[in-house]
Motif scaffolding. Structure first.
Motif, PDB file in Angstrom:
ATOM      1  N   GLY A 165      37.985  21.223  63.359  1.00 25.07           N
ATOM      2  CA  GLY A 165      37.813  21.070  61.918  1.00 25.07           C
ATOM      3  C   GLY A 165      38.822  20.115  61.318  1.00 25.07           C
ATOM      4  O   GLY A 165      38.494  19.322  60.425  1.00 25.07           O
ATOM      5  N   THR A 166      40.064  20.166  61.816  1.00 21.04           N
ATOM      6  CA  THR A 166      41.095  19.259  61.323  1.00 21.04           C
ATOM      7  C   THR A 166      40.742  17.808  61.622  1.00 21.04           C
ATOM      8  O   THR A 166      40.890  16.921  60.771  1.00 21.04           O
ATOM      9  N   LEU A 167      40.256  17.546  62.838  1.00 20.27           N
ATOM     10  CA  LEU A 167      39.850  16.190  63.200  1.00 20.27           C
ATOM     11  C   LEU A 167      38.666  15.726  62.353  1.00 20.27           C
ATOM     12  O   LEU A 167      38.596  14.562  61.950  1.00 20.27           O
ATOM     13  N   MET A 168      37.730  16.641  62.087  1.00 21.41           N
ATOM     14  CA  MET A 168      36.587  16.290  61.236  1.00 21.41           C
ATOM     15  C   MET A 168      37.036  15.969  59.818  1.00 21.41           C
ATOM     16  O   MET A 168      36.529  15.032  59.188  1.00 21.41           O
ATOM     17  N   MET A 169      37.982  16.749  59.301  1.00 18.42           N
ATOM     18  CA  MET A 169      38.482  16.500  57.956  1.00 18.42           C
ATOM     19  C   MET A 169      39.172  15.134  57.867  1.00 18.42           C
ATOM     20  O   MET A 169      39.037  14.413  56.875  1.00 18.42           O
ATOM     21  N   ARG A 170      39.912  14.770  58.910  1.00 23.65           N
ATOM     22  CA  ARG A 170      40.599  13.486  58.913  1.00 23.65           C
ATOM     23  C   ARG A 170      39.620  12.320  58.863  1.00 23.65           C
ATOM     24  O   ARG A 170      39.922  11.263  58.286  1.00 23.65           O
ATOM     25  N   ARG A 171      38.443  12.507  59.474  1.00 20.80           N
ATOM     26  CA  ARG A 171      37.476  11.418  59.567  1.00 20.80           C
ATOM     27  C   ARG A 171      36.415  11.469  58.474  1.00 20.80           C
ATOM     28  O   ARG A 171      35.526  10.623  58.432  1.00 20.80           O
ATOM     29  N   SER A 172      36.482  12.453  57.616  1.00 25.34           N
ATOM     30  CA  SER A 172      35.526  12.545  56.514  1.00 25.34           C
ATOM     31  C   SER A 172      36.167  11.983  55.246  1.00 25.34           C
ATOM     32  O   SER A 172      37.386  11.931  55.126  1.00 25.34           O
ATOM     33  N   HIS A 173      35.338  11.592  54.342  1.00 23.16           N
ATOM     34  CA  HIS A 173      35.825  11.053  53.071  1.00 23.16           C
ATOM     35  C   HIS A 173      35.081  11.745  51.932  1.00 23.16           C
ATOM     36  O   HIS A 173      34.209  11.147  51.296  1.00 23.16           O
ATOM     37  N   PRO A 174      35.398  13.020  51.711  1.00 24.37           N
ATOM     38  CA  PRO A 174      34.658  13.779  50.691  1.00 24.37           C
ATOM     39  C   PRO A 174      34.925  13.248  49.292  1.00 24.37           C
ATOM     40  O   PRO A 174      36.063  12.922  48.939  1.00 24.37           O
ATOM     41  N   SER A 175      33.849  13.147  48.515  1.00 28.14           N
ATOM     42  CA  SER A 175      34.003  12.744  47.109  1.00 28.14           C
ATOM     43  C   SER A 175      34.368  13.937  46.231  1.00 28.14           C
ATOM     44  O   SER A 175      34.894  13.764  45.129  1.00 28.14           O
ATOM     45  N   LEU A 176      34.110  15.142  46.729  1.00 24.43           N
ATOM     46  CA  LEU A 176      34.466  16.350  45.992  1.00 24.43           C
ATOM     47  C   LEU A 176      35.969  16.576  46.081  1.00 24.43           C
ATOM     48  O   LEU A 176      36.566  16.387  47.149  1.00 24.43           O
ATOM     49  N   PRO A 177      36.654  16.975  44.996  1.00 24.62           N
ATOM     50  CA  PRO A 177      38.087  17.276  45.082  1.00 24.62           C
ATOM     51  C   PRO A 177      38.364  18.298  46.181  1.00 24.62           C
ATOM     52  O   PRO A 177      37.564  19.215  46.417  1.00 24.62           O
ATOM     53  N   VAL A 178      39.499  18.147  46.858  1.00 21.63           N
ATOM     54  CA  VAL A 178      39.797  19.004  48.003  1.00 21.63           C
ATOM     55  C   VAL A 178      39.877  20.472  47.603  1.00 21.63           C
ATOM     56  O   VAL A 178      39.536  21.369  48.391  1.00 21.63           O
ATOM     57  N   GLN A 179      40.312  20.759  46.365  1.00 24.37           N
ATOM     58  CA  GLN A 179      40.357  22.149  45.908  1.00 24.37           C
ATOM     59  C   GLN A 179      38.952  22.752  45.871  1.00 24.37           C
ATOM     60  O   GLN A 179      38.731  23.878  46.343  1.00 24.37           O
ATOM     61  N   ALA A 180      38.002  21.998  45.311  1.00 19.81           N
ATOM     62  CA  ALA A 180      36.624  22.478  45.236  1.00 19.81           C
ATOM     63  C   ALA A 180      36.006  22.567  46.628  1.00 19.81           C
ATOM     64  O   ALA A 180      35.265  23.511  46.940  1.00 19.81           O
ATOM     65  N   LEU A 181      36.305  21.594  47.478  1.00 20.02           N
ATOM     66  CA  LEU A 181      35.792  21.617  48.851  1.00 20.02           C
ATOM     67  C   LEU A 181      36.245  22.882  49.564  1.00 20.02           C
ATOM     68  O   LEU A 181      35.450  23.562  50.231  1.00 20.02           O
ATOM     69  N   THR A 182      37.524  23.212  49.433  1.00 20.88           N
ATOM     70  CA  THR A 182      38.054  24.416  50.082  1.00 20.88           C
ATOM     71  C   THR A 182      37.378  25.680  49.558  1.00 20.88           C
ATOM     72  O   THR A 182      36.994  26.563  50.336  1.00 20.88           O
ATOM     73  N   VAL A 183      37.216  25.780  48.249  1.00 23.79           N
ATOM     74  CA  VAL A 183      36.599  26.974  47.658  1.00 23.79           C
ATOM     75  C   VAL A 183      35.177  27.141  48.146  1.00 23.79           C
ATOM     76  O   VAL A 183      34.764  28.249  48.530  1.00 23.79           O
ATOM     77  N   TRP A 184      34.402  26.065  48.169  1.00 18.40           N
ATOM     78  CA  TRP A 184      33.011  26.190  48.594  1.00 18.40           C
ATOM     79  C   TRP A 184      32.881  26.426  50.089  1.00 18.40           C
ATOM     80  O   TRP A 184      31.963  27.132  50.536  1.00 18.40           O
ATOM     81  N   MET A 185      33.782  25.876  50.889  1.00 20.77           N
ATOM     82  CA  MET A 185      33.786  26.207  52.310  1.00 20.77           C
ATOM     83  C   MET A 185      34.049  27.701  52.494  1.00 20.77           C
ATOM     84  O   MET A 185      33.440  28.356  53.351  1.00 20.77           O
ATOM     85  N   MET A 186      34.962  28.252  51.691  1.00 18.73           N
ATOM     86  CA  MET A 186      35.249  29.682  51.758  1.00 18.73           C
ATOM     87  C   MET A 186      34.043  30.509  51.346  1.00 18.73           C
ATOM     88  O   MET A 186      33.692  31.505  52.003  1.00 18.73           O
TER      89      MET A 186
END
Length: 301
Positions: A165-186
């Motif tokens: 997951g860490t490697l995937m996060m490094r190679r992704s470029h999410p347009s959603l703020p990281v705070q919102a990304l984390t909440v929705w992943m949860m």
């Protein structure tokens, strides 16, 4: 250089994450693993959603962002949190923390094997150190009368999921703020865990002791709440060496606090494995001295 506020925030964050390991173990005395994880993750996500929305963060994803959220949630949230809670159930909490924090080494090793990253002496050393730590803990679990070697496999599966997951996060470029990304992943992961809990575990009685309610509150408010908020506030400003030392301290605090919270006394294998894992983490996380010496100094105004 860290400000006093950043320093206290870093100390608090490291303590919160370290103490969380025996707190999880305590909670599993009265609540089954899947219901515990579903309940605390849901509560934490709702609390974070309300906090970040009140701060003006864009929390609702666009239609095109949902797929990326789901893909990133699979290893980072569902894989790590699902597998690790079974590891905590099977193992002493300090031992589970030691194994879980082999993640940085797996991240570097997977990057070397599959993404063309350079194989260095540090990576080789870290791999050997982690292998030694796993062997020590497998040996102890297999030799113990009530040992659970499968718990080691649960935790290493969790560490591998987190690393991927860490490697995937490094190679992704999410347009959603990281705070919102984390909440929705949860939230998405919690929904899956609720379904698994309803299918595989008996419905809880919800008649817990007062310390148990306190432990659940810790999981919701501290581990999934304040710790995440502090981390988001610090992550962009911490030097790599500082954040590395903080991460390295988590299994040490988890092992030490387990004696006070759940009465787990580490064996010599635990101590040796902890030293090996911390050495491995230092090898892959701390910058080389030559790089630190040649790094340009920032000019002050």
């Amino acid at each position: 250089m860290l400000t006093p506020r950043q320093l206290w925030g870093l100390v608090a964050l490291t303590l919160m994450w370290g103490v969380n390991w025996p707190m999880m173990k305590y909670s599993l005395r009265e609540l089954s693993p899947l219901y515990f994880r579903a309940l605390t993750m849901t509560g934490g996500a709702v609390w974070l959603y309300a906090f970040f929305r009140a701060r003006g963060v864009r929390m609702w994803p666009a239609r095109s962002e949902w797929r990326q959220i789901a893909v990133l949630a699979l290893p980072n949230m569902l894989g790590w949190h699902l597998l690790s809670i079974f590891g905590v159930k099977a193992l002493a909490s300090g031992r589970a923390a030691i194994l879980g924090f082999t993640m940085p080494v797996w991240t570097v090793l997977i990057g070397t094997l599959f993404f063309g990253e350079r194989l260095t002496r540090r990576v080789v050393f870290a791999t050997v150190a982690v292998a030694l730590a796993i062997a020590l803990l497998l040996w102890h679990e297999a030799a113990a009368l009530a040992g659970r070697p499968v718990g080691v496999l649960w935790m290493e599966g969790a560490a591998l999921a987190w690393a991927i997951g860490t490697l995937m996060m490094r190679r992704s470029h999410p347009s959603l703020p990281v705070q919102a990304l984390t909440v929705w992943m949860m939230l998405l992961s919690a929904a899956v865990i609720w379904l698994l809990a309803l299918s595989l575990e008996p419905w809880p009685q919800w008649q817990f002791s007062a310390p148990m309610w306190g432990s659940l509150a810790y999981g919701v408010l501290i581990n999934y709440g304040f710790a995440q908020i502090i981390w988001f506030g610090l992550a962009r400003h911490l030097p790599p060496a500082t954040s590395a030392m903080s991460i390295m301290a988590v299994p040490l605090i988890g092992t030490a606090s387990a004696t006070l919270i759940v009465g787990e006394w580490p064996s010599w294998q635990d101590g040796a494995a902890l030293i090996a894992v911390m050495a491995a983490m230092a090898a892959v996380l701390l910058p080389p001295r030559t790089a630190a010496r040649t790094a340009p100094h920032k000019e002050t105004a």
